[in-house]
Design an enzyme around this catalytic site. Structure first.
Site, PDB file in Angstrom:
ATOM      1  N   GLY A 239      47.156  32.295  43.375  1.00  0.00           N
ATOM      2  CA  GLY A 239      46.463  31.032  43.625  1.00  0.00           C
ATOM      3  C   GLY A 239      45.429  31.178  44.715  1.00  0.00           C
ATOM      4  O   GLY A 239      44.931  32.272  44.991  1.00  0.00           O
ATOM      5  N   SER A 240      45.130  30.071  45.367  1.00  0.00           N
ATOM      6  CA  SER A 240      44.065  30.042  46.365  1.00  0.00           C
ATOM      7  C   SER A 240      44.504  30.703  47.663  1.00  0.00           C
ATOM      8  O   SER A 240      45.700  30.816  47.961  1.00  0.00           O
ATOM      9  CB  SER A 240      43.654  28.596  46.653  1.00  0.00           C
ATOM     10  OG  SER A 240      44.667  27.924  47.377  1.00  0.00           O
ATOM     11  N   GLY A 244      48.024  30.411  49.553  1.00  0.00           N
ATOM     12  CA  GLY A 244      48.697  31.697  49.694  1.00  0.00           C
ATOM     13  C   GLY A 244      49.122  31.967  51.134  1.00  0.00           C
ATOM     14  O   GLY A 244      50.194  32.536  51.377  1.00  0.00           O
ATOM     15  N   GLU A 261      48.562  37.319  45.149  1.00  0.00           N
ATOM     16  CA  GLU A 261      47.342  37.591  44.394  1.00  0.00           C
ATOM     17  C   GLU A 261      46.441  36.377  44.584  1.00  0.00           C
ATOM     18  O   GLU A 261      46.582  35.361  43.904  1.00  0.00           O
ATOM     19  CB  GLU A 261      47.647  37.816  42.915  1.00  0.00           C
ATOM     20  CG  GLU A 261      48.476  39.040  42.626  1.00  0.00           C
ATOM     21  CD  GLU A 261      47.731  40.339  42.873  1.00  0.00           C
ATOM     22  OE1 GLU A 261      46.510  40.297  43.135  1.00  0.00           O
ATOM     23  OE2 GLU A 261      48.368  41.397  42.809  1.00  0.00           O
ATOM     24  N   CYS A 295      39.897  35.114  39.051  1.00  0.00           N
ATOM     25  CA  CYS A 295      39.856  35.671  40.409  1.00  0.00           C
ATOM     26  C   CYS A 295      38.965  36.909  40.447  1.00  0.00           C
ATOM     27  O   CYS A 295      38.470  37.293  41.516  1.00  0.00           O
ATOM     28  CB  CYS A 295      41.257  35.991  40.911  1.00  0.00           C
ATOM     29  SG  CYS A 295      42.214  37.038  39.805  1.00  0.00           S
TER      30      CYS A 295
END
Length: 504
Positions: A239-240, A244, A261, A295
């Site tokens: 995620g963001s 994170g 990630e 991403c």
């Protein structure tokens, strides 16, 4: 309605907690609505787990782990082999469901399911290759080795942009490692999670199992509960960057393992020695694919001053020919953004770039005439790598910068906080090697003459700096899902100590 919903006999409202054998656990929380981002229409509703239902799901995963961990790894691989088989059977409808609920084009939806199939194949082979090391002891008549044991029930929190593939990267490998898992999909794509769980239930039932793959549909409160849950020794979060960081702090505070990630701000350096036909095709796919919501999407082009004008002209021409529309229709190359908020964020980013001296060369507008969440893919020529260029805007904005020397290009490339994917286009061996050297790209992924998107499952996937440092999928990423144990066996009748210590 998507054919998979009909084939799986999914109800309009389906409980959001499941631990296998179709044991769907009803919560008391308000339903989560799944919207079609192409039209804005409601697809269905899913009842998320509440605290009680969540605890029941985790308890089932805990109970299953007690027996699953003792199943021989090659036998565990048979479960994943059959998971791959059912994914092959349902590849088309599941891929179309991804397109329906997430908005990526049909070819990418099918490609995401193919990625699930590929990682299952990889994990089946891995189930016979969970190797440890042996080492020579400094003490006579002693043997030393290390072995790897299952870690426990793990938590998997995935993002909307890859609603099924990222789960499989974690789930297939964790399962052959002997772990069970609790999955919280993004609340934007709950039906994809429910559909995959139905398929996983069928495979588990065929093997007389339950609780290996479990599901907990919910919003951020469930993700926070997972991060805090000591029963889950590892949390894999995609995620963001801001979220994170919070997940990492929470998991670390209980001495758990965060596997992160997070965002990317991926650049391609285009040399004056590059094949511009090749570079143009790679850039358009990397920047426009999934409407810039990967991403690994290409967000910055750092082009040599000798070719920047020609490259820019090629890109503008290609962008103006990109078909935008319903992602399930043949010929569409770019679908909608995931939310109306994402459209607003993109428009604000364009305004900031223009205020910094950027020139919009093509695109730059929302397209409500197509649908509520459609935008034009946008190219902005920038005079410098300003603050907005250094941020990740999850939308199809491509910034073009210019360089004179490769050292300058690499400095620009590395001058952002994210470090996921990178590439250089050049026919110079020296330039390619410099980009891949210790003083070159600082990203977890560095490519030559291919773009930043489209990673294969055989290599470990992940990045450095604010991308979080996590690694999923191939290579030795499996070690994250296991605990290492060093063993020493004394087969003598003496008791020599290490380091020559005498204790008499």
């Amino acid at each position: 309605m998507n054919t998979l919903l009909a084939k799986l006999n999914l109800k309009a409202i389906n409980p959001g907690g499941c631990s296998g054998q179709d044991r769907w656990i009803t919560g008391a929380a308000a339903p989560i609505t799944s919207f079609n981002p192409t039209t804005g229409e409601v697809i269905a509703q899913v009842i998320p787990v509440d605290a009680t239902a969540y605890d029941a799901v985790v308890a089932d995963a805990q109970l299953a782990f007690r027996t699953w961990r003792s199943v021989p790894a090659p036998k565990r691989g048979e479960l994943i082999r059959d998971l791959g088989a059912i994914l092959r059977e349902y590849k088309e409808p599941l891929g179309e469901l991804v397109s329906l609920e997430m908005g990526k084009i049909r070819a990418e939806g099918l490609g995401e399911v193919q990625e699930m199939i590929d990682i299952c194949d990889f994990a089946v082979g891995l189930s016979r290759q969970l190797y440890g090391l042996t080492m020579h002891s400094e003490r006579p008549a002693h043997r030393m080795y290390e072995q790897w044991h299952p870690l426990g029930p793990i938590g998997i929190i995935t993002a909307f942009n890859f609603p099924v593939a990222v789960w499989s990267w974690n789930a297939a490998i964790a399962a052959v490692c002997g772990d069970t898992m609790v999955w919280k999909p993004s609340e934007l794509v709950p039906l994809c999670g429910v559909a995959v769980q139905h398929l996983a239930n069928r495979v588990m039932a065929d093997h007389g199992l339950s609780g290996v793959f479990t599901l907990a549909v919910g919003a951020g409160d469930i993700g926070q509960r997972m991060a805090e849950d000591k029963r889950l020794p590892l949390i894999s979060f995609t995620g963001s960057i801001p979220t994170g960081r919070r997940v990492a702090q929470t998991v670390a505070s209980r001495l758990g393992r965060p596997l992160l990630e997070l965002g990317g701000n991926n650049a391609i350096i285009v040399s004056d020695k590059a094949d511009l036909d090749l570079a143009t095709r790679a850039i358009v796919f990397g920047a426009v694919g999934t409407a810039g919501q990967r991403c690994t999407s290409t967000r910055r082009i750092i082009a040599h001053e000798a070719i920047v004008d020609e490259l820019t002209e090629r890109l503008v021409k290609a962008y103006q020919q990109v078909p935008i529309g319903d992602p399930l229709q043949p010929g569409t190359l770019m679908g909608p953004l995931a939310t109306a908020r994402a459209v607003e964020t993109m428009m604000r980013a364009i305004e900031r770039a223009v205020a910094d001296g950027g020139a919009v060369l093509t695109g730059g507008k929302a397209r409500p005439d197509i649908g509520p969440q459609f935008v034009e893919p946008t190219i902005i020529r920038m005079p410098a790598q300003t603050e907005i260029v250094q941020e990740e805007t999850f939308a199809p904005i491509l910034y073009i910068l210019t360089y004179r020397t490769l050292e300058e290009a690499i400095d620009l490339h590395n001058g952002v906080t994210q470090g996921l994917s990178s590439a250089i286009f050049t026919d110079s061996l020296r330039e390619a090697e410099q980009f891949l050297s210790v003083g070159g790209s600082d990203c977890g992924i560095a490519n030559v003459n291919i773009g930043t998107s489209g990673a294969e499952i055989g290599g470990a996937f992940g990045g450095e700096k604010d991308t979080g440092g996590g690694r999923e999928s191939g290579s030795d990423a499996w070690k994250a899902y296991m605990r290492r144990q060093t063993n020493t066996i004394n087969w003598s009748r003496e008791l020599p100590l290490a380091q020559g210590i005498k204790f008499e």
